[in-house]
Write a protein that holds these residues in place. Structure first.
Motif, PDB file in Angstrom:
ATOM      1  N   GLY A 101       0.798  -1.224   0.000  1.00 46.79           N
ATOM      2  CA  GLY A 101       0.000   0.000   0.000  1.00 46.79           C
ATOM      3  C   GLY A 101       0.827   1.268   0.000  1.00 46.79           C
ATOM      4  O   GLY A 101       0.451   2.243   0.648  1.00 46.79           O
ATOM      5  N   ILE A 102       1.954   1.270  -0.727  1.00 49.45           N
ATOM      6  CA  ILE A 102       2.828   2.442  -0.753  1.00 49.45           C
ATOM      7  C   ILE A 102       3.249   2.764  -2.183  1.00 49.45           C
ATOM      8  O   ILE A 102       3.158   1.921  -3.078  1.00 49.45           O
ATOM      9  CB  ILE A 102       4.094   2.229   0.115  1.00 49.45           C
ATOM     10  N   LEU A 103       3.724   3.975  -2.378  1.00 46.96           N
ATOM     11  CA  LEU A 103       4.302   4.364  -3.649  1.00 46.96           C
ATOM     12  C   LEU A 103       5.736   3.850  -3.717  1.00 46.96           C
ATOM     13  O   LEU A 103       6.489   3.959  -2.742  1.00 46.96           O
ATOM     14  CB  LEU A 103       4.306   5.887  -3.802  1.00 46.96           C
ATOM     15  N   CYS A 104       6.109   3.298  -4.838  1.00 46.27           N
ATOM     16  CA  CYS A 104       7.470   2.776  -5.012  1.00 46.27           C
ATOM     17  C   CYS A 104       8.508   3.865  -4.779  1.00 46.27           C
ATOM     18  O   CYS A 104       9.569   3.614  -4.194  1.00 46.27           O
ATOM     19  CB  CYS A 104       7.644   2.186  -6.398  1.00 46.27           C
ATOM     20  N   GLU A 105       8.211   5.068  -5.232  1.00 47.11           N
ATOM     21  CA  GLU A 105       9.171   6.168  -5.086  1.00 47.11           C
ATOM     22  C   GLU A 105       9.474   6.463  -3.619  1.00 47.11           C
ATOM     23  O   GLU A 105      10.570   6.908  -3.284  1.00 47.11           O
ATOM     24  CB  GLU A 105       8.637   7.417  -5.796  1.00 47.11           C
ATOM     25  N   SER A 106       8.531   6.181  -2.725  1.00 41.41           N
ATOM     26  CA  SER A 106       8.777   6.419  -1.295  1.00 41.41           C
ATOM     27  C   SER A 106       9.816   5.461  -0.725  1.00 41.41           C
ATOM     28  O   SER A 106      10.322   5.675   0.373  1.00 41.41           O
ATOM     29  CB  SER A 106       7.470   6.319  -0.501  1.00 41.41           C
ATOM     30  N   LEU A 107      10.147   4.422  -1.472  1.00 44.72           N
ATOM     31  CA  LEU A 107      11.179   3.473  -1.043  1.00 44.72           C
ATOM     32  C   LEU A 107      12.579   3.943  -1.418  1.00 44.72           C
ATOM     33  O   LEU A 107      13.556   3.281  -1.090  1.00 44.72           O
ATOM     34  CB  LEU A 107      10.921   2.100  -1.677  1.00 44.72           C
ATOM     35  N   ARG A 108      12.670   5.080  -2.070  1.00 42.07           N
ATOM     36  CA  ARG A 108      13.956   5.555  -2.569  1.00 42.07           C
ATOM     37  C   ARG A 108      14.487   6.767  -1.813  1.00 42.07           C
ATOM     38  O   ARG A 108      15.435   7.406  -2.241  1.00 42.07           O
ATOM     39  CB  ARG A 108      13.835   5.876  -4.056  1.00 42.07           C
ATOM     40  N   ASP A 109      13.901   7.079  -0.657  1.00 42.86           N
ATOM     41  CA  ASP A 109      14.411   8.209   0.112  1.00 42.86           C
ATOM     42  C   ASP A 109      15.315   7.712   1.233  1.00 42.86           C
ATOM     43  O   ASP A 109      15.573   6.523   1.356  1.00 42.86           O
ATOM     44  CB  ASP A 109      13.266   9.088   0.631  1.00 42.86           C
ATOM     45  N   ASP A 110      15.786   8.627   2.060  1.00 39.82           N
ATOM     46  CA  ASP A 110      16.720   8.237   3.117  1.00 39.82           C
ATOM     47  C   ASP A 110      16.027   7.741   4.384  1.00 39.82           C
ATOM     48  O   ASP A 110      16.681   7.290   5.315  1.00 39.82           O
ATOM     49  CB  ASP A 110      17.695   9.366   3.439  1.00 39.82           C
ATOM     50  N   ASN A 111      14.711   7.775   4.413  1.00 38.26           N
ATOM     51  CA  ASN A 111      13.960   7.235   5.550  1.00 38.26           C
ATOM     52  C   ASN A 111      13.502   5.825   5.168  1.00 38.26           C
ATOM     53  O   ASN A 111      12.629   5.666   4.321  1.00 38.26           O
ATOM     54  CB  ASN A 111      12.757   8.124   5.859  1.00 38.26           C
ATOM     55  N   ILE A 112      14.080   4.821   5.805  1.00 41.36           N
ATOM     56  CA  ILE A 112      13.776   3.444   5.404  1.00 41.36           C
ATOM     57  C   ILE A 112      12.763   2.758   6.319  1.00 41.36           C
ATOM     58  O   ILE A 112      12.590   1.551   6.243  1.00 41.36           O
ATOM     59  CB  ILE A 112      15.059   2.591   5.266  1.00 41.36           C
ATOM     60  N   ALA A 113      12.068   3.527   7.124  1.00 35.43           N
ATOM     61  CA  ALA A 113      11.065   2.925   8.014  1.00 35.43           C
ATOM     62  C   ALA A 113       9.987   2.196   7.212  1.00 35.43           C
ATOM     63  O   ALA A 113       9.611   1.064   7.545  1.00 35.43           O
ATOM     64  CB  ALA A 113      10.437   3.989   8.911  1.00 35.43           C
ATOM     65  N   ASN A 114       9.487   2.805   6.131  1.00 40.25           N
ATOM     66  CA  ASN A 114       8.455   2.133   5.327  1.00 40.25           C
ATOM     67  C   ASN A 114       9.050   0.966   4.533  1.00 40.25           C
ATOM     68  O   ASN A 114       8.362  -0.015   4.278  1.00 40.25           O
ATOM     69  CB  ASN A 114       7.703   3.116   4.425  1.00 40.25           C
ATOM     70  N   ASP A 115      10.316   1.039   4.173  1.00 40.79           N
ATOM     71  CA  ASP A 115      10.982  -0.070   3.502  1.00 40.79           C
ATOM     72  C   ASP A 115      11.017  -1.286   4.431  1.00 40.79           C
ATOM     73  O   ASP A 115      10.747  -2.416   4.003  1.00 40.79           O
ATOM     74  CB  ASP A 115      12.429   0.283   3.132  1.00 40.79           C
ATOM     75  N   ILE A 116      11.352  -1.039   5.695  1.00 45.19           N
ATOM     76  CA  ILE A 116      11.431  -2.116   6.683  1.00 45.19           C
ATOM     77  C   ILE A 116      10.053  -2.744   6.890  1.00 45.19           C
ATOM     78  O   ILE A 116       9.917  -3.970   6.911  1.00 45.19           O
ATOM     79  CB  ILE A 116      12.021  -1.594   8.012  1.00 45.19           C
ATOM     80  N   GLU A 117       9.028  -1.916   7.032  1.00 40.26           N
ATOM     81  CA  GLU A 117       7.678  -2.457   7.231  1.00 40.26           C
ATOM     82  C   GLU A 117       7.220  -3.280   6.031  1.00 40.26           C
ATOM     83  O   GLU A 117       6.607  -4.338   6.181  1.00 40.26           O
ATOM     84  CB  GLU A 117       6.686  -1.335   7.543  1.00 40.26           C
ATOM     85  N   CYS A 118       7.527  -2.810   4.837  1.00 36.45           N
ATOM     86  CA  CYS A 118       7.154  -3.550   3.634  1.00 36.45           C
ATOM     87  C   CYS A 118       7.962  -4.846   3.535  1.00 36.45           C
ATOM     88  O   CYS A 118       7.405  -5.901   3.199  1.00 36.45           O
ATOM     89  CB  CYS A 118       7.348  -2.679   2.399  1.00 36.45           C
ATOM     90  N   ALA A 119       9.251  -4.795   3.836  1.00 35.92           N
ATOM     91  CA  ALA A 119      10.091  -6.005   3.805  1.00 35.92           C
ATOM     92  C   ALA A 119       9.571  -7.049   4.792  1.00 35.92           C
ATOM     93  O   ALA A 119       9.568  -8.252   4.493  1.00 35.92           O
ATOM     94  CB  ALA A 119      11.542  -5.648   4.102  1.00 35.92           C
ATOM     95  N   LYS A 120       9.119  -6.608   5.955  1.00 33.14           N
ATOM     96  CA  LYS A 120       8.538  -7.533   6.929  1.00 33.14           C
ATOM     97  C   LYS A 120       7.281  -8.199   6.364  1.00 33.14           C
ATOM     98  O   LYS A 120       7.076  -9.403   6.517  1.00 33.14           O
ATOM     99  CB  LYS A 120       8.171  -6.782   8.228  1.00 33.14           C
TER     100      LYS A 120
END
Length: 151
Positions: A101-120
């Motif tokens: 439920g996220i935009l792919c572009e939001s995975l390319r910034d320096d805040n990886i909190a949403n990356d971690i949640e998605c990876a989980k």
């Protein structure tokens, strides 16, 4: 009569610069990344933080700006190379599911909190880190101590 000034180019430029600034990425150092994810991923689904560091090292080189095009069918984004067909929306991939439920572009910034949640979420719904080809190829069953050594 005063001449009218077209502000449209200036507005477009301002929006573009704001997006570039907001989406500034980061290339993590190995120990910096390890320390960052230790509290959020270490032990998740039985995988040590070293597994996650290994995965991200081989997927993106620990670079949050990484993007990989998969033969025009989909793209992988960010430090964990999260796929646009199943997990995020890039507005380009046909029949995308957007499981996180996220935009792919939001995975390319320096805040990886949403990356971690998605990876989980990916690990949980896909039965572990085998969802990532790089983890299967470079990390699974290997001695991963070099990914955390000195940290």
């Amino acid at each position: 009569m005063p001449r009218r000034v077209n502000m449209k180019p200036a507005v477009i430029l301002a929006v573009y610069l704001a997006i570039c600034y907001v989406t500034e990425g980061k290339r993590f150092e190995r120990c910096e990344f390890y320390k960052y994810i230790k509290s959020g991923l270490d032990g998740y689904m039985g995988y040590s933080a070293a597994n996650w560091v290994c995965l991200a090292t081989h997927e993106s080189g620990l670079n949050t700006m990484a993007i990989n095009n998969n033969n025009g069918q989909s793209s992988d984004y960010g430090i964990f190379q999260i796929n646009s067909k199943y997990w995020c929306n890039d507005y380009k991939t046909a029949k995308a599911v957007n499981g996180c439920g996220i935009l792919c572009e939001s995975l390319r910034d320096d805040n990886i909190a949403n990356d971690i949640e998605c990876a989980k979420k990916i690990a949980k719904q896909s039965g572990g880190l085998s969802a990532w080809v790089a983890w299967k190829k470079f990390c699974k069953g290997e001695n991963l101590s070099k990914y955390t050594a000195g940290c």
